[in-house]
Design a protein around this motif. Structure first.
Motif, PDB file in Angstrom:
ATOM      1  N   HIS A 170       4.885   3.346   2.752  1.00 46.93           N
ATOM      2  CA  HIS A 170       4.184   2.897   1.649  1.00 46.93           C
ATOM      3  C   HIS A 170       3.889   1.465   1.692  1.00 46.93           C
ATOM      4  O   HIS A 170       4.560   0.669   2.488  1.00 46.93           O
ATOM      5  CB  HIS A 170       5.011   3.282   0.440  1.00 46.93           C
ATOM      6  CG  HIS A 170       5.224   4.880   0.415  1.00 46.93           C
ATOM      7  ND1 HIS A 170       4.383   5.755   0.446  1.00 46.93           N
ATOM      8  CD2 HIS A 170       6.505   5.554   0.687  1.00 46.93           C
ATOM      9  CE1 HIS A 170       5.117   6.871   0.526  1.00 46.93           C
ATOM     10  NE2 HIS A 170       6.369   6.758   0.796  1.00 46.93           N
ATOM     11  N   HIS A 171       3.041   0.987   0.854  1.00 43.87           N
ATOM     12  CA  HIS A 171       2.886  -0.361   0.614  1.00 43.87           C
ATOM     13  C   HIS A 171       2.524  -0.837  -0.915  1.00 43.87           C
ATOM     14  O   HIS A 171       2.257   0.200  -1.676  1.00 43.87           O
ATOM     15  CB  HIS A 171       1.655  -0.862   1.665  1.00 43.87           C
ATOM     16  CG  HIS A 171       0.513  -0.739   0.925  1.00 43.87           C
ATOM     17  ND1 HIS A 171      -0.115   0.480   1.027  1.00 43.87           N
ATOM     18  CD2 HIS A 171      -0.497  -1.777   0.428  1.00 43.87           C
ATOM     19  CE1 HIS A 171      -1.503   0.097   0.326  1.00 43.87           C
ATOM     20  NE2 HIS A 171      -1.449  -1.156  -0.223  1.00 43.87           N
ATOM     21  N   GLN A 172       2.711  -1.951  -1.214  1.00 40.37           N
ATOM     22  CA  GLN A 172       2.353  -2.678  -2.290  1.00 40.37           C
ATOM     23  C   GLN A 172       2.075  -4.227  -2.224  1.00 40.37           C
ATOM     24  O   GLN A 172       2.122  -4.689  -1.359  1.00 40.37           O
ATOM     25  CB  GLN A 172       3.751  -2.746  -3.392  1.00 40.37           C
ATOM     26  CG  GLN A 172       4.267  -1.538  -3.825  1.00 40.37           C
ATOM     27  CD  GLN A 172       5.716  -1.777  -4.836  1.00 40.37           C
ATOM     28  OE1 GLN A 172       6.459  -2.103  -4.198  1.00 40.37           O
ATOM     29  NE2 GLN A 172       5.353  -1.481  -5.793  1.00 40.37           N
ATOM     30  N   CYS A 227       1.979  -8.537   1.144  1.00 41.43           N
ATOM     31  CA  CYS A 227       1.917  -7.086   1.380  1.00 41.43           C
ATOM     32  C   CYS A 227       3.758  -6.310   1.595  1.00 41.43           C
ATOM     33  O   CYS A 227       3.984  -7.181   2.611  1.00 41.43           O
ATOM     34  CB  CYS A 227       0.967  -6.511   2.311  1.00 41.43           C
ATOM     35  SG  CYS A 227       1.120  -4.823   2.687  1.00 41.43           S
ATOM     36  N   ARG A 228       4.026  -5.638   0.749  1.00 45.09           N
ATOM     37  CA  ARG A 228       5.283  -5.441   1.036  1.00 45.09           C
ATOM     38  C   ARG A 228       5.379  -3.912   1.594  1.00 45.09           C
ATOM     39  O   ARG A 228       5.062  -2.794   0.900  1.00 45.09           O
ATOM     40  CB  ARG A 228       5.901  -5.021  -0.502  1.00 45.09           C
ATOM     41  CG  ARG A 228       7.741  -4.780  -0.239  1.00 45.09           C
ATOM     42  CD  ARG A 228       8.254  -4.810  -1.576  1.00 45.09           C
ATOM     43  NE  ARG A 228       9.520  -4.571  -1.587  1.00 45.09           N
ATOM     44  CZ  ARG A 228      10.051  -3.231  -1.628  1.00 45.09           C
ATOM     45  NH1 ARG A 228       9.419  -2.210  -1.539  1.00 45.09           N
ATOM     46  NH2 ARG A 228      11.483  -3.195  -1.562  1.00 45.09           N
ATOM     47  N   ILE A 229       5.786  -3.508   2.643  1.00 43.34           N
ATOM     48  CA  ILE A 229       5.605  -2.296   3.504  1.00 43.34           C
ATOM     49  C   ILE A 229       7.106  -1.898   3.691  1.00 43.34           C
ATOM     50  O   ILE A 229       7.797  -2.273   4.159  1.00 43.34           O
ATOM     51  CB  ILE A 229       4.899  -2.658   4.952  1.00 43.34           C
ATOM     52  CG1 ILE A 229       3.439  -3.023   4.664  1.00 43.34           C
ATOM     53  CG2 ILE A 229       4.715  -1.065   5.594  1.00 43.34           C
ATOM     54  CD1 ILE A 229       2.842  -3.378   6.110  1.00 43.34           C
ATOM     55  N   SER A 230       7.202  -0.488   3.297  1.00 46.83           N
ATOM     56  CA  SER A 230       8.413   0.023   3.422  1.00 46.83           C
ATOM     57  C   SER A 230       8.167   1.038   4.276  1.00 46.83           C
ATOM     58  O   SER A 230       7.295   2.123   4.307  1.00 46.83           O
ATOM     59  CB  SER A 230       9.091   0.602   2.112  1.00 46.83           C
ATOM     60  OG  SER A 230       8.015   1.499   1.689  1.00 46.83           O
ATOM     61  N   LEU A 288      -3.373   1.166   4.577  1.00 48.45           N
ATOM     62  CA  LEU A 288      -2.931  -0.444   4.477  1.00 48.45           C
ATOM     63  C   LEU A 288      -4.013  -1.236   4.382  1.00 48.45           C
ATOM     64  O   LEU A 288      -5.084  -1.022   4.908  1.00 48.45           O
ATOM     65  CB  LEU A 288      -1.922  -0.549   5.714  1.00 48.45           C
ATOM     66  CG  LEU A 288      -0.855   0.693   5.829  1.00 48.45           C
ATOM     67  CD1 LEU A 288      -0.122   0.266   7.439  1.00 48.45           C
ATOM     68  CD2 LEU A 288       0.258   0.487   4.659  1.00 48.45           C
ATOM     69  N   TYR A 307       1.604   7.915   5.739  1.00 39.52           N
ATOM     70  CA  TYR A 307       1.331   6.670   5.300  1.00 39.52           C
ATOM     71  C   TYR A 307       0.331   6.431   4.536  1.00 39.52           C
ATOM     72  O   TYR A 307      -0.760   7.236   4.375  1.00 39.52           O
ATOM     73  CB  TYR A 307       1.079   5.905   6.734  1.00 39.52           C
ATOM     74  CG  TYR A 307       0.016   6.152   7.638  1.00 39.52           C
ATOM     75  CD1 TYR A 307      -1.347   5.739   7.699  1.00 39.52           C
ATOM     76  CD2 TYR A 307       0.000   7.178   8.421  1.00 39.52           C
ATOM     77  CE1 TYR A 307      -2.370   5.986   8.090  1.00 39.52           C
ATOM     78  CE2 TYR A 307      -0.933   7.446   9.247  1.00 39.52           C
ATOM     79  CZ  TYR A 307      -2.188   6.905   8.998  1.00 39.52           C
ATOM     80  OH  TYR A 307      -3.177   7.331   9.888  1.00 39.52           O
TER      81      TYR A 307
END
Length: 479
Positions: free
Chosen positions: A375-377, A397-400, A339, A336
């Motif tokens: 992952h995150h963006q 926050c875009r967490i996949s 974050l 990971y």
């Protein structure tokens, strides 16, 4: 082709504007031609006036000479011929100046200059003639010279009259066209104005009607929302109370079945023992289902008081610590990113990640070790393209969460978030079908968005979008 009201009004105003501009241009041309015509007429009058002055003064000089020759009275020579010639010359120079823009008239003036020079000489000599024969000869020469001057003057006047006539014809054309043009443009502007007024009035009445209906719908919606919130609260309370009430009979069934097995185990036939085991198993599943229902009824309950900045790295480590035994047994590798801090409920986020990781572990592929990548963006609302316009400038926050498990068909991507919806039988995979429904409820309560992407035989990806800051307003939910 159907045009909207606003487009019709814009087209109408454009046509009216075009007509008014055309009428203004045409009026300008009419006014310009009128001024040009007036200027040309004044110019012609001025030229004619100067020419008449020249011819009149010449004739007056000739008459003075004749009077002197007949009476020998010197008063006829006052003013003198030289003074008269000087006066005529002044008129000639002024005439040459006012016709400077007309080459044709200038050429005529050159010829007139020659004729005047001859005439000047005749005037000077005429005042000195004494014999009768010389007087008659001088008179005849003077008449011939004067006739030539008169013809040249008439030619110049005719040129001016022709120019005036040309200007007048052009002005007449524009003046004839001007009245109907103004009438048509005014009529068109009036009709367009009336049409626009009628259309705007109709649109305004329709707008008032729509606003009235919207207010009515809003009142009904508010009532329905209040009723829905009340119903949800009652359902949650019912689920909570019912779950608690169901626990007691389950405990009694479990207790009585245990006593029955302990006290009469040797006396019970095999079929009875098997039935009791099934009953105990059913009670156990019922207890799990009730506990999950309790969790679901409590999930997503957040208030401004419990919203804090949650360190997602720390929270994820705690979740992995809780699942440590299972992860080691299944030989799961979790990777990971670091974050960010996200506002929300610490307990809800803990439950969210625990359910997602547990779901990935449950549906691991038996053919390969399970790997989970997180992952995150950090993106703006506009970059995401799924939030309302009033939150385009907010950060999300875009967490996949990706795994290489058994995956699922993409057609079931929405179904898996519904309560009690399962893609596999209970004999294949344990569970109640509530875990992902709890995840969606938590995400919704945090004004977020969750989506699943399945790849059969390859794995699945769960995408979570959460705002970094909570606004606690009803109009900030994801579109």
């Amino acid at each position: 082709m159907h045009f909207s009201v606003h487009k019709k009004i814009r087209i109408g105003f454009f046509i009216a504007f075009t007509v008014i501009v055309a009428a203004s241009i045409f009026s300008y041309l009419v006014a310009k031609n009128l001024l040009d015509n007036a200027g040309r007429l004044n110019h012609a009058i001025e030229v004619s006036k100067r020419l008449e002055v020249i011819t009149r003064q010449l004739k007056e000089a000739e008459a003075a000479i004749r009077g002197y020759n007949l009476t020998t009275d010197s008063s006829f020579l006052n003013p003198s011929m030289q003074e008269r010639i000087n006066s005529i010359e002044k008129e000639y120079l002024l005439l040459r100046k006012i016709t400077a823009d007309n080459p044709r008239q200038q050429r005529h003036l050159d010829t007139l200059r020659e004729l005047l020079a001859i005439k000047y000489q005749q005037l000077k000599v005429g005042g000195q003639i004494s014999t009768e024969d010389k007087q008659q000869s001088s008179v005849k020469e003077g008449e011939r010279s004067m006739d030539m001057i008169d013809r040249k003057v008439r030619d110049m006047i005719r040129i001016e009259e022709n120019l005036v006539q040309e200007k007048y014809q052009l002005f007449h054309f524009f003046s004839v066209m001007w009245v109907p043009m103004i009438f048509i443009s005014s009529l068109a502007a009036i009709l367009i104005g009336i049409y626009s007024y009628v259309t705007l009035t109709r649109e305004f009445k329709l707008q008032l009607h729509i606003e009235s209906r919207m207010k009515s719908y809003q009142r009904d919606l508010q009532q329905n929302i209040s009723l829905l919130n009340k119903t949800n609260q009652e359902l949650e309370q019912f689920a909570y109370v019912a779950s608690h009430d169901l626990q007691e009979p389950l405990r009694k069934i479990s207790t009585f079945s245990d006593r029955l097995q302990m006290k009469y185990k040797e006396q019970l036939p095999p079929d009875a023992t098997q039935l009791i085991d099934r009953m105990v198993s059913a009670v156990s599943r019922m207890r799990v289902l009730i506990n999950d229902l309790l969790i679901f009824s409590r999930a997503g309950r957040i208030t401004p008081e419990i919203v804090t900045e949650v360190d997602m790295n720390r929270l994820l480590q705690e979740v992995l610590s809780d699942l440590e035994v299972t992860l080691e047994e299944k030989n799961v590798l979790v990777k990971y990113d670091q974050l960010p801090l996200i506002e929300g409920s610490d307990t809800s986020f803990h439950q969210l990640f625990q359910n997602l990781l547990a779901n990935a572990i449950k549906f691991a592929s038996p053919e390969r070790p399970l790997e989970i990548n997180i992952h995150h963006q950090i993106l703006t609302g506009q970059e995401l393209g799924v939030v309302k316009e009033n939150r385009w400038n907010d950060l999300f926050c875009r967490i996949s969460l990706e795994d290489n498990g058994i995956g699922f068909e993409q057609a079931y991507a929405e179904r898996i978030f519904l309560i009690f919806q399962r893609l596999h039988g209970i004999s294949e995979y344990s569970g109640t079908g509530i875990g992902l429904a709890i995840c969606k409820k938590i995400i919704d309560s945090h004004n977020g968005y969750i989506q699943a992407y399945g790849y059969p035989g390859k794995g699945a990806t769960f995408v979570i979008i959460l705002p970094l800051k909570q606004s606690h307003k009803s109009d900030t939910h994801i579109a």
